[in-house]
Write an enzyme that holds these catalytic residues in place. Structure first.
Site: not given
Length: 408
Positions: A202, A322
């Site tokens: 991320e 995710e």
């Protein structure tokens, strides 16, 4: 005492099973052809999960059976990919990198075991190399190390700019990729059980909302990783936030808070050294108070937009790395979680069925019996056979009917 003896015996048997381990039919390298992944000459579909804790639990030989159990449960459902951390930095328990260039051998052997066990059962791995977040010694730990050496750093985002920190990261890349697995005797960079590396989990750079700083770092590090390891696929670890290169998408799809993080889904993946696009769908984190119908509508827009852009603009596969729904979400029910999984899987399947760019989805997260310390609001125990697990299994069945390579 009998239980302890059994665990020790099991650990010995598992360790011995890796002596001279041979590649299974699913153990070729995953490659890319246009918008599809290829394994052994056939399309490869990603139906998988996150289990970031694998190396931690495998550091202790007495608890390695938990990794074996998770992988056995996963393969019984036909899951093909696991995503797990390739980092754990600083003065924390079972750290992998305790200081720049200094590694704990026992923890490294835990990661060795996770890779070897994945290879044994035919699961492919996606491994991020550092964390954007402070957890488990993310980019902040690298900045702290540089500060302790006299570097003038003022922000955690100096991770992307400071030359000393960039060398720390490159050294970690070299150490990881050149590591020879103590179980399989194969270097990580030569290990086909690993499908791909991700530059970071991320990546964000809030100090430069223009995206230029993060863009420069991705460019530099993608080329560096490929120079060390040309065998494996590489992606960013991106959440999927749009930037200035696609203002319409930025305005229509991004959560408002995402417009300040300096990420750009199109630009950050439009690099030759980046083989496929990564995205996440954290609708429960980004929009805590959405009603269920609005949440499902957002998921549909978010996924379809990224799939379309990967197909037409990037011309690369995209993996949803995710997704899930946490039990701490307001008005959470198991039925709501099931709807999130069904909606997500249906959108992925529609693209995959047409030979499109959607290569698969990895839910957050799997835990095993006995690892409750890693349990979170989104955790799923595969052996529980919940309605959500049934949906996961059905997606695998549908993807399997498409006729590609599904894993062992």
């Amino acid at each position: 005492m009998k239980c302890l003896c059994f665990i020790v015996l099991l650990a010995i048997v598992i360790a011995q099973s890796y002596v001279g381990v041979e590649a299974a039919p699913s153990d070729g390298f995953v490659s890319r052809n246009g918008v599809q992944f290829i394994l052994n000459g056939k399309p490869f579909y990603a139906n998988g999960f996150n289990a970031y804790w694998l190396a931690y639990e495998a550091t202790d030989p007495a608890t390695r059976f938990k990794i074996t159990n998770v992988f056995q449960n996963a393969t019984s459902l036909g899951l093909t990919i696991a995503r797990t951390w390739g980092f754990r930095n600083g003065a924390i328990y079972r750290a992998l990198q305790t200081a720049p260039g200094s590694y704990d051998e026992q923890t490294f052997q835990g990661l060795d075991f996770g890779i070897a066990e994945a290879k044994r059962v035919g699961i492919k791995l996606i491994i991020p190399l550092v964390n954007n977040w402070d957890d488990y010694g993310g980019k902040k730990q690298y900045v702290d190390w540089a500060r302790s050496k006299g570097e003038m750093v003022s922000s955690n985002d100096d991770f992307y700019r400071n030359p000393v920190i960039k060398e720390f990261y490159k050294n970690h890349v070299k150490t990881m990729l050149n590591r020879v697995n103590t179980f399989t005797k194969v270097a990580y960079k030569d290990e086909p059980a690993s499908m791909a590396w991700q530059l970071m989990n991320e990546p964000r750079c809030g100090v430069d909302r223009s995206g230029k700083t993060l863009m420069a770092w991705i460019n530099e590090m993608a080329l560096f990783v490929k120079s060390v390891d040309p065998n494996h696929l590489l992606s960013t670890g991106h959440e999927g936030f749009y930037g200035d290169s696609s203002p319409e998408r930025k305005n229509s799809l991004n959560p408002v808070s995402a417009n300040t993080v300096g990420a750009d889904f199109i630009a950050n993946h439009n690099i030759d050294a980046i083989d496929f696009a990564s995205m996440h769908c954290g609708s429960d984190l980004w929009f805590q108070r959405l009603d269920q119908n609005s949440r499902l509508a957002f998921i549909k827009r978010w996924l379809e937009g990224h799939i379309e852009d990967a197909q037409n603009n990037l011309k690369k596969p995209v993996i949803l790395a995710e997704f899930g729904l946490g039990s701490d979400t307001p008005r959470y029910t198991l039925a709501n979680r099931d709807d999130v999984f069904t909606t997500t899987y249906d959108i992925i399947y529609i693209s995959t069925q047409k030979g499109g760019s959607a290569a698969g989805a990895l839910f957050w997260e799997v835990i095993s019996e006995g690892v409750s310390n890693f349990a979170g609001p989104s955790s799923i125990i595969l052996s529980d056979k919940s309605s959500t697990v049934n949906i996961i299994s059905e997606q695998r069945r549908k993807m399997g009917l498409l006729g590609g390579t599904k894993g062992k």
